[in-house]
Design an enzyme around this catalytic site. Structure first.
Site, PDB file in Angstrom:
ATOM      1  CB  SER A 198      40.745  50.683  40.487  1.00  0.00           C
ATOM      2  OG  SER A 198      40.346  49.602  39.146  1.00  0.00           O
ATOM      3  CG  ASP A 241      39.009  32.885  25.623  1.00  0.00           C
ATOM      4  OD1 ASP A 241      38.036  32.224  25.953  1.00  0.00           O
ATOM      5  OD2 ASP A 241      39.955  33.322  25.756  1.00  0.00           O
ATOM      6  CD  GLN A 281      48.247  39.426  32.763  1.00  0.00           C
ATOM      7  OE1 GLN A 281      48.447  38.600  32.889  1.00  0.00           O
ATOM      8  NE2 GLN A 281      46.456  39.448  33.671  1.00  0.00           N
ATOM      9  CD  GLU A 317      14.087  38.021  15.469  1.00  0.00           C
ATOM     10  OE1 GLU A 317      13.977  35.878  15.471  1.00  0.00           O
ATOM     11  OE2 GLU A 317      12.760  38.882  14.780  1.00  0.00           O
ATOM     12  CG  HIS A 351      43.679  35.009  29.230  1.00  0.00           C
ATOM     13  ND1 HIS A 351      42.691  33.806  27.900  1.00  0.00           N
ATOM     14  CD2 HIS A 351      43.685  35.555  27.768  1.00  0.00           C
ATOM     15  CE1 HIS A 351      43.197  34.081  26.763  1.00  0.00           C
ATOM     16  NE2 HIS A 351      43.663  35.312  26.809  1.00  0.00           N
ATOM     17  CG  ASP A 399      44.522  38.717  29.022  1.00  0.00           C
ATOM     18  OD1 ASP A 399      44.686  38.707  29.864  1.00  0.00           O
ATOM     19  OD2 ASP A 399      43.682  39.389  28.653  1.00  0.00           O
ATOM     20  CE1 TYR A 440      37.997  44.762  44.474  1.00  0.00           C
ATOM     21  CE2 TYR A 440      36.952  46.916  43.183  1.00  0.00           C
ATOM     22  CZ  TYR A 440      37.201  45.519  44.453  1.00  0.00           C
ATOM     23  OH  TYR A 440      36.146  45.238  45.547  1.00  0.00           O
ATOM     24  CB  SER A 476      35.171  42.517  34.429  1.00  0.00           C
ATOM     25  OG  SER A 476      34.808  41.530  34.287  1.00  0.00           O
ATOM     26  N   GLY A 529      33.168  38.856  34.887  1.00  0.00           N
ATOM     27  CA  GLY A 529      33.674  39.181  36.770  1.00  0.00           C
ATOM     28  C   GLY A 529      32.381  39.547  37.038  1.00  0.00           C
TER      29      GLY A 529
HETATM   30  P1  NAD Z   1      38.972  44.248  32.980  1.00  0.00           P
HETATM   31  O1  NAD Z   1      39.671  45.783  32.865  1.00  0.00           O
HETATM   32  O2  NAD Z   1      38.254  44.955  34.016  1.00  0.00           O
HETATM   33  O3  NAD Z   1      40.428  45.239  34.750  1.00  0.00           O
HETATM   34  C1  NAD Z   1      41.492  45.904  35.000  1.00  0.00           C
HETATM   35  C2  NAD Z   1      42.008  45.992  36.007  1.00  0.00           C
HETATM   36  O4  NAD Z   1      43.597  46.597  35.877  1.00  0.00           O
HETATM   37  C3  NAD Z   1      41.578  47.496  36.683  1.00  0.00           C
HETATM   38  O5  NAD Z   1      41.312  47.519  38.058  1.00  0.00           O
HETATM   39  C4  NAD Z   1      42.293  47.977  35.940  1.00  0.00           C
HETATM   40  O6  NAD Z   1      42.226  49.460  36.636  1.00  0.00           O
HETATM   41  C5  NAD Z   1      43.680  47.791  36.115  1.00  0.00           C
HETATM   42  N1  NAD Z   1      45.010  48.098  35.664  1.00  0.00           N
HETATM   43  C6  NAD Z   1      45.324  48.363  34.310  1.00  0.00           C
HETATM   44  N2  NAD Z   1      46.412  48.803  33.659  1.00  0.00           N
HETATM   45  C7  NAD Z   1      47.580  48.730  35.209  1.00  0.00           C
HETATM   46  C8  NAD Z   1      48.909  48.360  35.367  1.00  0.00           C
HETATM   47  N3  NAD Z   1      49.359  48.725  33.916  1.00  0.00           N
HETATM   48  N4  NAD Z   1      48.810  48.688  36.680  1.00  0.00           N
HETATM   49  C9  NAD Z   1      48.192  48.361  37.510  1.00  0.00           C
HETATM   50  N5  NAD Z   1      46.746  48.355  37.760  1.00  0.00           N
HETATM   51  C10 NAD Z   1      46.107  47.999  35.951  1.00  0.00           C
HETATM   52  O7  NAD Z   1      40.421  43.391  33.155  1.00  0.00           O
HETATM   53  P2  NAD Z   1      39.393  42.249  33.604  1.00  0.00           P
HETATM   54  O8  NAD Z   1      38.378  41.705  31.956  1.00  0.00           O
HETATM   55  O9  NAD Z   1      38.734  41.836  34.941  1.00  0.00           O
HETATM   56  O10 NAD Z   1      40.374  40.821  32.666  1.00  0.00           O
HETATM   57  C11 NAD Z   1      41.127  40.541  34.219  1.00  0.00           C
HETATM   58  C12 NAD Z   1      42.295  39.214  33.472  1.00  0.00           C
HETATM   59  O11 NAD Z   1      41.015  37.882  33.370  1.00  0.00           O
HETATM   60  C13 NAD Z   1      42.691  38.998  32.277  1.00  0.00           C
HETATM   61  O12 NAD Z   1      43.329  38.519  32.286  1.00  0.00           O
HETATM   62  C14 NAD Z   1      41.687  38.591  31.772  1.00  0.00           C
HETATM   63  O13 NAD Z   1      41.650  37.807  30.301  1.00  0.00           O
HETATM   64  C15 NAD Z   1      41.095  37.395  32.529  1.00  0.00           C
HETATM   65  N6  NAD Z   1      39.439  37.040  31.832  1.00  0.00           N
HETATM   66  C16 NAD Z   1      38.259  38.360  31.955  1.00  0.00           C
HETATM   67  C17 NAD Z   1      37.243  37.598  32.001  1.00  0.00           C
HETATM   68  C18 NAD Z   1      35.991  38.579  31.708  1.00  0.00           C
HETATM   69  O14 NAD Z   1      34.549  38.582  31.241  1.00  0.00           O
HETATM   70  N7  NAD Z   1      36.135  39.899  32.066  1.00  0.00           N
HETATM   71  C19 NAD Z   1      36.393  36.574  32.049  1.00  0.00           C
HETATM   72  C20 NAD Z   1      37.728  35.421  32.344  1.00  0.00           C
HETATM   73  C21 NAD Z   1      39.165  35.745  32.667  1.00  0.00           C
HETATM   74 MG    MG Z   2      37.936  34.367  26.395  1.00  0.00          MG
END
Ligand code: NAD
Ligand code: MG
Length: 339
Positions: A53, A191, A86, A231, A108, A83, A25, A27, A134
């Site tokens: 979270s 990416d 995961q 800039e 991703h 990632d 939970y 971004s 997010g």
């Molecule tokens: P984040 O760091 O904002 O959030 C991660 C969440 O996972 C948090 O709620 C954290 O408490 C939880 N968490 C971490 N370890 C955990 C565990 N062991 N067990 C359970 N929960 C756990 O991450 P994000 O940036 O939202 O990224 C999530 C996915 O989205 C990734 O695959 C990332 O590549 C992808 N993504 C991110 C963006 C971006 O702009 N942030 C854009 C596109 C895709």
């Molecule tokens: Mg990227």
């Protein structure tokens, strides 16, 4: 032109009666969960008990479960935790709770591309990847718009994986902006390449070199910061809005002439492209992924020392001082955006 999908191509009814578990939970997690719920979907959240979270998701009105419980209850499991954790969470908490006909989804492709996660053959595997942070996924949805998304179906066990993936993306608002078809291999490789060579790696080193050259030549660090770092955003905003021609239109002709004369001196294309191809090769053959996976297993010593070293760099110190004095500083711009 690559194939694009819009709202007319998506049928949200496909998600009727299905429970979607958003794992994580942060971004992306909060944005997917809230948008899907507002689109009428049945959403639960899976988190670590005691994690930071958990109370936030509960305050937003979600039923929150441990990751294995959420995975068990769900028909669609969306992996939105970091990632690099995961694979372990998948192995321990998710794999034992996936049933035939379920779907596992990602934003991703890293873990699928580099086989850190290998889902069983009887589940759907898809990617719904917003091309924006997010917090923007949420704010644009609330404003009645959306962030463009990538779709990829890696495994279609049910024969309905595309419809489910399209409906999911419509649910988070992506179909309002457009959905581009790709593969998880292509998404992951482009990416990583973009962030390493241009967006993060390239830009940071370019700004740092510019800053250091001016300071070493005796110019004030404040001036060097304004010229080479501050800039950057103003210039890129122009490119983002109207392409390089619009940027060139706004800058002076002197600046444009300098662009043509000195750009290739600073970045000799053949050499820079050879370096970029070497980076691309490491991405394609798994060398980079292997390094990053090992770095995480070994306590991130290199990563942490680089981060600490950067924090002490004069460009960061002088930048912080200057930004604190600026009237226009805007904390809401701090959404993380690496994807
Ligand atoms: P984040 O760091 O904002 O959030 C991660 C969440 O996972 C948090 O709620 C954290 O408490 C939880 N968490 C971490 N370890 C955990 C565990 N062991 N067990 C359970 N929960 C756990 O991450 P994000 O940036 O939202 O990224 C999530 C996915 O989205 C990734 O695959 C990332 O590549 C992808 N993504 C991110 C963006 C971006 O702009 N942030 C854009 C596109 C895709
Ligand atoms: Mg990227």
């Amino acid at each position: 032109m690559a194939k694009m999908y819009y709202e007319k191509d998506c049928n949200l009814d496909v998600l009727n009666g299905k429970t979607i578990a958003i794992i994580g939970y942060g971004s992306q997690g909060h944005a997917h969960a809230l948008n899907l719920r507002d689109s009428g979907c049945n959403v639960i959240v899976g988190l670590r008990p005691g994690g930071k979270s958990w109370p936030i998701a509960e305050k937003d009105g979600f039923q929150v479960f441990s990751v294995p419980e959420a995975a068990k209850k769900a028909d669609i499991v969306m992996m939105l935790i970091n990632d690099e954790v995961q694979a372990e969470v998948y192995r321990k908490d998710i794999a034992p709770n996936l049933e035939a006909g379920n779907a596992i989804a990602f934003a991703h492709g890293f873990n699928i591309r580099y086989k850190q996660i290998v889902p069983p053959a009887d589940v759907d595997v898809f990617m719904a990847a917003p091309k924006g942070p997010g917090h923007t996924v949420r704010s644009t949805y609330v404003a009645g718009k959306g962030v463009p998304c990538l779709i990829a179906v890696e495994q279609d066990a049910t024969g309905k994986a595309y419809d489910i993936a399209l409906a999911y993306i419509a649910g988070i608002g992506g179909a309002r902006a457009g959905i581009l078809e790709t593969t998880m291999d292509e998404e992951t490789e482009t990416d990583l390449f973009g962030e390493q060579t241009v967006l993060c790696g390239g830009v940071v080193d370019l700004m740092r070199c510019g800053f250091e050259v001016l300071v070493e030549a005796g110019y004030k660090p404040e001036n060097a910061y304004f010229e080479c770092i501050h800039e950057m955003k103003l210039i890129i905003d122009l490119v983002n809005k109207g392409g390089i021609a619009a940027m060139n239109y706004s800058i002076s002709d002197t600046a444009e002439f300098g662009e043509y004369v000195s750009g290739p001196r600073v970045l000799p294309a053949e050499q820079v492209k050879a370096n970029m191809r070497a980076v691309l090769k490491d991405i394609q053959d798994g060398t980079f992924a292997g390094k990053w996976i090992a770095e995480n297993k070994n306590g991130r010593t290199f990563f942490n020392s680089k981060r600490a070293q950067l924090a002490k760099h004069p460009m960061e110190i002088v930048g912080k001082e200057l930004r604190e004095q600026m009237l226009w500083k805007n904390d809401s711009d701090l959404d993380t955006a690496s994807n």
